[in-house]
Design an enzyme around this catalytic site. Structure first.
Site, short mmCIF file in Angstrom:
data_model
loop_
_atom_site.label_atom_id
_atom_site.label_comp_id
_atom_site.label_asym_id
_atom_site.label_seq_id
_atom_site.Cartn_x
_atom_site.Cartn_y
_atom_site.Cartn_z
N LYS A 44 0.85 -1.20 0.00
CA LYS A 44 0.00 0.00 0.00
C LYS A 44 0.89 1.24 0.00
CE LYS A 44 -3.55 2.77 0.90
NZ LYS A 44 -4.45 3.16 -0.21
N CYS A 130 -2.79 9.90 -6.26
CA CYS A 130 -3.82 9.62 -5.23
C CYS A 130 -4.93 10.67 -5.33
CB CYS A 130 -3.23 9.63 -3.82
SG CYS A 130 -4.54 9.47 -2.59
O1 RRO Z 1 -5.56 5.61 -0.16
C1 RRO Z 1 -6.34 5.97 -1.07
O2 RRO Z 1 -7.40 6.56 -0.85
C2 RRO Z 1 -6.00 5.75 -2.49
C3 RRO Z 1 -4.75 5.98 -3.04
BR1 RRO Z 1 -3.25 6.45 -2.05
C4 RRO Z 1 -4.58 5.84 -4.44
O3 RRO Z 1 -3.50 6.04 -5.02
N1 RRO Z 1 -5.67 5.50 -5.18
C5 RRO Z 1 -6.87 5.27 -4.63
O4 RRO Z 1 -7.83 4.95 -5.35
N2 RRO Z 1 -7.03 5.40 -3.27
#
Ligand code: RRO
Length: 312
Positions: A44, A130
């Site tokens: 993640k 993100c």
């Molecule tokens: O953590 C998130 O809300 C998230 C991330 Br970092 C991302 O790169 N893409 C996404 O759909 N959610």
């Protein structure tokens, strides 16, 4: 039959692994990926400090996909360095891929530096896309800021391959503008695409949105986004095929989706929403389906397929 792949000197025993998304935040989840048929262990996205992320409800599955506004909940990069050591000991053959985010250029520089010096990490994916932090627009939609950030990142010493997770672009002019920026740097791969940001799904029964954060807007994944992902893979492949690999991500839940991503130009593919829905059993299922079809068609090497979409 298996199709292997290589990013820099890092060998992937198969072309299918997980995206930085569902089920890769905790050590337990990462171990489950190590035990599965995923060809790598992708983590993640991590930030300098641990984060709780956005308020719940923040992840919902629907028939055609998923919507999320996790808000970058993660244990902080130092924990992922510890996890990498444990994972390498337990699964020495599997590439460990970290995903990096920051809130300012220094964050990216510090994290890339830390991971470049970390022997248990094989590949770095820098997340420029993100969609879910309030007030922080997706970096890769700003070409000048992306250029400045990449200049800093690619000055950092280290020999691990670095790739970028890109957002979907919706106009070929923008894809071409980004490709011009990317050409300036020794980027090993781009992952196309992150979720389609800032979408709204409504539950008509409840007369309410599905998720709470950020005015109920979230990143869309799954079936909904496959055509967007394929278009991004194809456009970037046409522009950058001789400079960097394209990794396909978006709407893959069966062998046919893998096949389409390869035809469009992907060399490897990542699974997100389907991993959330089916857990790690999806890797063995999709691999098996894919190889059965490849045998039927007498394909023996992914290179026979990558980018080979017929033109009309
Ligand atoms: O953590 C998130 O809300 C998230 C991330 Br970092 C991302 O790169 N893409 C996404 O759909 N959610």
């Amino acid at each position: 039959m298996t199709f292997t792949a290589q990013i820099g000197n890092v060998v992937f025993q198969d072309i299918i692994y997980n995206s930085s998304g569902p089920r890769c935040t905790t050590l337990e989840e990462l171990r489950a990926l190590g035990e599965s048929e995923s060809s790598a262990i992708m983590m993640k996205s991590c930030s300098p400090e641990p984060r709780d992320g956005n308020p719940e409800p923040r992840y919902k599955e629907v028939e055609l996909g998923s919507i999320n506004s996790i808000g970058l909940a993660n244990h902080g990069y130092k924990k992922y360095i510890e996890y990498a050591a444990e994972l390498k000991e337990q699964f020495p053959e599997k590439p460990v891929v970290v995903s990096i985010v920051g809130f300012c250029p220094e964050d990216f520089v510090n994290l890339v530096t830390a991971f470049q010096n970390e022997p248990n990490v094989d590949v770095l994916e820098v997340n420029l896309s993100c969609p879910n932090v309030v007030g922080k627009p997706q970096i890769a939609y700003d070409f000048e800021t992306s250029d400045e950030l990449l200049a800093k990142i690619f000055q950092i010493p280290g020999d691990k391959p670095i790739g970028l997770k890109l957002p979907p672009y919706f106009d070929p002019v923008h894809t071409a503008m980004m490709a011009e920026v990317l050409k300036k740097y020794p980027i090993s791969f781009i992952t196309c695409i992150n979720s389609v940001g800032n979408t709204l799904i409504i539950d008509p029964e409840a007369e309410a949105p599905l998720i709470a954060p950020k005015w109920w807007l979230g990143g869309l994944g799954g079936d909904y986004v496959k055509p967007v992902a394929l278009a991004n893979v194809r456009m970037f492949y046409k522009l950058l095929w001789d400079r960097m690999m394209i990794i396909g991500c978006g709407g893959i839940k069966s062998w046919v989706d893998v096949f389409e991503h390869l035809l469009a130009g992907a060399s490897l593919v990542q699974l997100g929403t389907v991993l959330g829905k089916e857990d790690t059993a999806c890797f063995a299922r999709i691999q098996q389906e894919f190889y059965e079809y490849m045998e039927k068609k007498w394909y023996t090497d992914a290179k026979q397929i990558i980018g080979q979409l017929k033109e009309l």
